[in-house]
Design a protein around this motif. Structure first.
Motif, PDB file in Angstrom:
ATOM      1  N   ASN A 196     -11.021  -6.222  14.885  1.00 19.05           N
ATOM      2  CA  ASN A 196     -11.412  -5.273  15.919  1.00 19.05           C
ATOM      3  C   ASN A 196     -11.952  -5.957  17.164  1.00 19.05           C
ATOM      4  O   ASN A 196     -11.799  -5.448  18.267  1.00 19.05           O
ATOM      5  CB  ASN A 196     -12.460  -4.292  15.370  1.00 19.05           C
ATOM      6  N   ASP A 235     -23.070  -4.360  17.584  1.00 19.49           N
ATOM      7  CA  ASP A 235     -21.669  -4.001  17.807  1.00 19.49           C
ATOM      8  C   ASP A 235     -20.987  -3.646  16.489  1.00 19.49           C
ATOM      9  O   ASP A 235     -20.174  -2.713  16.429  1.00 19.49           O
ATOM     10  CB  ASP A 235     -20.916  -5.158  18.476  1.00 19.49           C
ATOM     11  N   MET A 245     -22.015  -0.184  15.391  1.00 13.88           N
ATOM     12  CA  MET A 245     -21.302   0.849  16.156  1.00 13.88           C
ATOM     13  C   MET A 245     -19.864   0.985  15.678  1.00 13.88           C
ATOM     14  O   MET A 245     -19.332   2.094  15.564  1.00 13.88           O
ATOM     15  CB  MET A 245     -21.348   0.528  17.650  1.00 13.88           C
ATOM     16  N   LEU A 246     -19.223  -0.159  15.384  1.00 16.76           N
ATOM     17  CA  LEU A 246     -17.856  -0.136  14.865  1.00 16.76           C
ATOM     18  C   LEU A 246     -17.791   0.644  13.557  1.00 16.76           C
ATOM     19  O   LEU A 246     -16.905   1.490  13.365  1.00 16.76           O
ATOM     20  CB  LEU A 246     -17.354  -1.567  14.655  1.00 16.76           C
ATOM     21  N   ASP A 301     -19.853   2.854  12.489  1.00 15.18           N
ATOM     22  CA  ASP A 301     -20.166   4.258  12.733  1.00 15.18           C
ATOM     23  C   ASP A 301     -18.912   5.008  13.194  1.00 15.18           C
ATOM     24  O   ASP A 301     -18.685   6.155  12.807  1.00 15.18           O
ATOM     25  CB  ASP A 301     -21.261   4.366  13.795  1.00 15.18           C
ATOM     26  N   MET A 302     -18.087   4.328  13.991  1.00 15.49           N
ATOM     27  CA  MET A 302     -16.843   4.940  14.488  1.00 15.49           C
ATOM     28  C   MET A 302     -15.738   4.925  13.437  1.00 15.49           C
ATOM     29  O   MET A 302     -14.849   5.778  13.438  1.00 15.49           O
ATOM     30  CB  MET A 302     -16.373   4.213  15.747  1.00 15.49           C
ATOM     31  N   HIS A 303     -15.786   3.909  12.542  1.00 16.17           N
ATOM     32  CA  HIS A 303     -14.740   3.767  11.519  1.00 16.17           C
ATOM     33  C   HIS A 303     -15.390   3.610  10.135  1.00 16.17           C
ATOM     34  O   HIS A 303     -15.345   2.532   9.531  1.00 16.17           O
ATOM     35  CB  HIS A 303     -13.859   2.558  11.819  1.00 16.17           C
ATOM     36  N   PRO A 304     -15.966   4.675   9.625  1.00 20.83           N
ATOM     37  CA  PRO A 304     -16.661   4.590   8.325  1.00 20.83           C
ATOM     38  C   PRO A 304     -15.737   4.220   7.176  1.00 20.83           C
ATOM     39  O   PRO A 304     -16.212   3.774   6.122  1.00 20.83           O
ATOM     40  CB  PRO A 304     -17.251   5.998   8.146  1.00 20.83           C
TER      41      PRO A 304
END
Length: 250
Positions: free
Chosen positions: A217, A227, A230-231, A233-236
Motif C-alpha cells: 500500500n 499511517d 489509518m490504513l 481503519d480503511m481496510h479492516p
C-alpha cells in the motif's frame, strides 16, 4: 515529540537476527516490497533520533553468513555470537560497541516505529540514574505486537548476564530482568489507546502476508505507525489475514 540526547549516554540499538526460525525459516530475508524484511527493519530503526549506533547481532551459524553479507553490502555494524544464549550475544555486542544503554529490537519487526523507539529511550534517559529497564511490552501490553522496544542500562544487562541461570530466559534476553522487579527498577511505557490486539510482527506465513499488504500500500518504508493504523481503519480486511495467529510463549 522533542528529543534531546543526554551527554555521556552511548545508546546502542542491537537488532537480533538469524536465519533459523521454527515457523517461518529465513523470514528475515523474505522479500518485502523489493527489500528484505531485515533491511526494512534496520532502515526504520536507524531513523530514531536518540540512537548513537545500530548494530546487527547474528550468530556463527553458516546459514547466517547471508545476514553478514547483507550487513557488509549496507555498511551496517555486525556482531556474531551465540545462537541459543542470546543474552550472551547481547552482552558481548554491548561490550564490543561500548554501549552504556542498550536498546533491544528483534528483526522480525519491519513495522518498528522510530517515534516509539525514541519515546521508550527518552523515558529511560529522563529517569537516570534511577531506572534499570524501560519497555513498551510489559503487561498490560498496549502497543501493537511488532513495535516492541526494550531499553536496558549496561550494568543491569551485565548483572542479568552474570546471574541468570535459566537457558530459556537467556534465549529471550530480558526475562530475568522484568520477572525480578524486586531486583531491578522497571518502567512500563503505555499507549493512550489500547492497540494490544494488533499483530504487526513476522513469525508465520500469515504474518508475512499481512506486512506485505501493508508495504504494498505504501511502496516504501518511510510511513509511520499512525499511517498503518489509518490504513487498517480503511481496510479492516487486512486485519483478518493473521488474526488467528497465536504468539509463542516463553
Amino acid at each position: 515529540m522533542r528529543v534531546k540526547k543526554i551527554e555521556g549516554s552511548r545508546v546502542i540499538a542491537i537488532v537480533q537476527a538469524r536465519m533459523g526460525s521454527t515457523r517461518l525459516p529465513g523470514k528475515v530475508l523474505k522479500d518485502l516490497a523489493g527489500e528484505p524484511v531485515l533491511t526494512r527493519c534496520i532502515n526504520r530503526v536507524r531513523r530514531s533520533q536518540l540512537l548513537d549506533e545500530v548494530v546487527l547481532a547474528t550468530t556463527w551459524q553458516k546459514a547466517d553468513e547471508a545476514i553478514v553479507r547483507l550487513c557488509a553490502e549496507h555498511g551496517w555494524p555486525c556482531f556474531r555470537g551465540s545462537e541459543e544464549d542470546v543474552l550472551d550475544r547481547y552482552y558481548q555486542a554491548a561490550l564490543s560497541y561500548q554501549a552504556q544503554v542498550v536498546v533491544r529490537i528483534t528483526s522480525d519487526c519491519p513495522l518498528i516505529e522510530p517515534e516509539v523507539v525514541d519515546q521508550v529511550v527518552k523515558e529511560f534517559l529522563d529517569h537516570q540514574p534511577n531506572l534499570d529497564y524501560a519497555a513498551n511490552n510489559l503487561p498490560p501490553r498496549s502497543y501493537p505486537r511488532g513495535l516492541d522496544t526494550e531499553v536496558i542500562g549496561f550494568k543491569p544487562l551485565e548483572r542479568a548476564w552474570r546471574e541468570d541461570q535459566n537457558p530459556s530466559w537467556r534465549e529471550h534476553v530480558t526475562p530475568y530482568i522484568y520477572r525480578n522487579p524486586e531486583r531491578f527498577r522497571l518502567c512500563s511505557i503505555v499507549s493512550e489507546t489500547d492497540y494490544s490486539s494488533l499483530r504487526w510482527t513476522v513469525d508465520t506465513p500469515e504474518d508475512l502476508v499481512f506486512v506485505r499488504c501493508v508495504y504494498e500500500n505504501f511502496g516504501h518504508d518511510h510511513f509511520s505507525w499512525h499511517d498503518v493504523l489509518m490504513l487498517l481503519d480503511m481496510h479492516p480486511e487486512i486485519l483478518e489475514i493473521n488474526r488467528d495467529v497465536q504468539q509463542k510463549m516463553i
